[in-house]
Design a protein around this motif. Structure first.
Motif, PDB file in Angstrom:
ATOM      1  N   ARG A  52       0.843  -1.209   0.000  1.00 40.28           N
ATOM      2  CA  ARG A  52       0.000   0.000   0.000  1.00 40.28           C
ATOM      3  C   ARG A  52       0.876   1.256   0.000  1.00 40.28           C
ATOM      4  O   ARG A  52       0.596   2.223  -0.711  1.00 40.28           O
ATOM      5  N   ALA A  53       1.939   1.225   0.807  1.00 42.32           N
ATOM      6  CA  ALA A  53       2.850   2.375   0.852  1.00 42.32           C
ATOM      7  C   ALA A  53       3.476   2.616  -0.526  1.00 42.32           C
ATOM      8  O   ALA A  53       3.540   3.758  -1.005  1.00 42.32           O
ATOM      9  N   ASP A  55       2.313   1.783  -3.439  1.00 41.06           N
ATOM     10  CA  ASP A  55       1.297   2.263  -4.374  1.00 41.06           C
ATOM     11  C   ASP A  55       0.979   3.739  -4.162  1.00 41.06           C
ATOM     12  O   ASP A  55       0.523   4.423  -5.094  1.00 41.06           O
ATOM     13  N   LEU A  56       1.230   4.242  -2.942  1.00 39.96           N
ATOM     14  CA  LEU A  56       0.929   5.639  -2.617  1.00 39.96           C
ATOM     15  C   LEU A  56       2.162   6.541  -2.738  1.00 39.96           C
ATOM     16  O   LEU A  56       2.129   7.698  -2.330  1.00 39.96           O
ATOM     17  N   PRO A 298      -2.003  -1.418   6.408  1.00 38.12           N
ATOM     18  CA  PRO A 298      -2.304  -0.586   5.233  1.00 38.12           C
ATOM     19  C   PRO A 298      -2.920   0.760   5.620  1.00 38.12           C
ATOM     20  O   PRO A 298      -2.635   1.774   4.982  1.00 38.12           O
ATOM     21  N   GLY A 299      -3.724   0.777   6.683  1.00 36.11           N
ATOM     22  CA  GLY A 299      -4.327   2.028   7.132  1.00 36.11           C
ATOM     23  C   GLY A 299      -3.282   3.037   7.577  1.00 36.11           C
ATOM     24  O   GLY A 299      -3.397   4.239   7.281  1.00 36.11           O
ATOM     25  N   GLU A 302      -1.616   4.476   4.539  1.00 33.85           N
ATOM     26  CA  GLU A 302      -2.450   5.488   3.891  1.00 33.85           C
ATOM     27  C   GLU A 302      -2.384   6.816   4.643  1.00 33.85           C
ATOM     28  O   GLU A 302      -2.267   7.884   4.030  1.00 33.85           O
ATOM     29  N   GLN A 303      -2.467   6.750   5.978  1.00 29.75           N
ATOM     30  CA  GLN A 303      -2.445   7.986   6.761  1.00 29.75           C
ATOM     31  C   GLN A 303      -1.112   8.720   6.589  1.00 29.75           C
ATOM     32  O   GLN A 303      -1.084   9.927   6.359  1.00 29.75           O
ATOM     33  N   GLY A 306      -0.571  10.183   3.238  1.00 29.61           N
ATOM     34  CA  GLY A 306      -1.424  11.361   3.074  1.00 29.61           C
ATOM     35  C   GLY A 306      -0.707  12.652   3.409  1.00 29.61           C
ATOM     36  O   GLY A 306      -1.059  13.729   2.912  1.00 29.61           O
TER      37      GLY A 306
END
Length: 330
Positions: A52-53, A55-56, A298-299, A302-303, A306
């Motif tokens: 996830r990291a 991908d962001l 993953p949360g 995302e944070q 952000g």
């Protein structure tokens, strides 16, 4: 300054302005009979967090051979398989451990051990080189610096590492290491509750990246913990070793909770979460900073990612925080 990428000191390597701290995904291990990890982890969730990291837009991953006594490096190897060309990887050396019992056993900064540790990390990571290789013994003797630099320069010449640094909170040690041609960074404690102007001056003087451990004050700046919070005993914060100033006896230190309450509204302005505001302060504090918040879900990925979208706080907000905390401007 770019809000998405930074240059890793004199290495010239481009990294995401916010990295991924991989201490927690190593799982439990012990030091001096006490927990040194962050409790039990789910490797599947850790791999999902890394993906996830990535991908962001997070490209900088910081680990150490002792995190989970090798387990963090192995999890990263699995998660980054096939994507090594997208990332810059940092790991550390100098602390010895027994993987069978998941226990730290001491420290060794001899040339022979450094070579042994480097090859072991390369094998666990499943890669042919380490981008940033960092000394993990924060108080290693200054008289060993020339020998350390010579060994690390040999590893650069052999293509096993690309650059090196020191994980230390001592500006004198960081400056001494900086005379090495391929020294690129110092990893040190820095967050909105604990400024480090002397270390940032060293980074400016010697063109080093400031890799920030504890960017969220060991989780205090996530906003999850209040006066009644109690950390479990299998968490390194639960037994609160002396160096962990933000937690005491397994609870958040009241003086730091008070500081956080005083600046909460500034940090959460503009739609930021508390953690994103704390990371935004670091991005604004210096163009050399690269915070590495710990991530294991993953949360959380995302944070923290952000904060890249929100970017740095503005100069007026930095000045306001210094004023509220009655901090001298440096």
């Amino acid at each position: 300054m770019s809000t998405s990428f930074r240059t890793l000191g004199r290495s010239g390597l481009q990294v995401s302005a916010i990295g991924f701290g991989a201490w927690a995904i190593g799982g439990p291990f012990m030091a001096r009979g006490k927990p040194a990890g962050w409790g039990q982890v789910d490797d599947e969730e850790s791999v999902a967090a890394v993906h996830r990291a990535l991908d962001l837009g997070v490209t900088f991953f910081d680990t150490a051979d002792v995190y989970g006594t090798g387990h963090s490096e192995r999890v990263l190897s699995r998660a980054l398989s096939g994507r090594w060309d997208e990332v810059v990887i940092a790991t550390k050396f100098g602390l010895t451990f027994d993987a069978a019992t998941r226990t730290l056993t001491g420290q060794d900064v001899s040339p022979g051990y450094i070579r042994q540790a480097c090859r072991a990390s390369l094998e666990r990571l499943g890669t042919d080189h380490i981008d940033l290789y960092q000394l993990h013994v924060g108080d290693a003797p200054l008289e060993r610096v020339d020998e350390l630099i010579a060994t690390l320069e040999e590893l650069v010449d052999e293509g096993l590492i690309r650059a090196y640094g020191w994980s230390t909170d001592d500006p004198e040690r960081a400056a001494a290491f900086a005379k090495g041609p391929h020294c690129a960074a110092v990893q040190h404690n820095l967050n909105v509750l604990h400024d480090a102007p002397a270390m940032l001056t060293v980074c400016d003087t010697h063109e080093l990246a400031s890799v920030n451990r504890g960017p969220l004050a060991m989780g205090l700046l996530s906003g999850k913990y209040g006066p009644e919070s109690r950390l479990p005993m299998d968490d390194v914060r639960g037994d609160s070793p002396q160096w962990m100033t933000f937690f005491r006896d397994g609870r958040p230190a009241p003086e730091f909770l008070a500081m956080l309450d005083a600046i909460r509204d500034i940090l959460t302005s503009g739609g930021r979460t508390l953690a994103q505001g704390a990371l935004g302060w670091l991005l604004a504090r210096s163009g050399r900073t690269v915070p590495i918040p710990g991530i294991r879900t993953p949360g959380q990925a995302e944070q923290n990612a952000g904060a890249l979208r929100h970017g740095p706080l503005d100069p007026a907000q930095l000045a306001q925080i210094d004023e509220v905390l009655e901090r001298q401007v440096n």
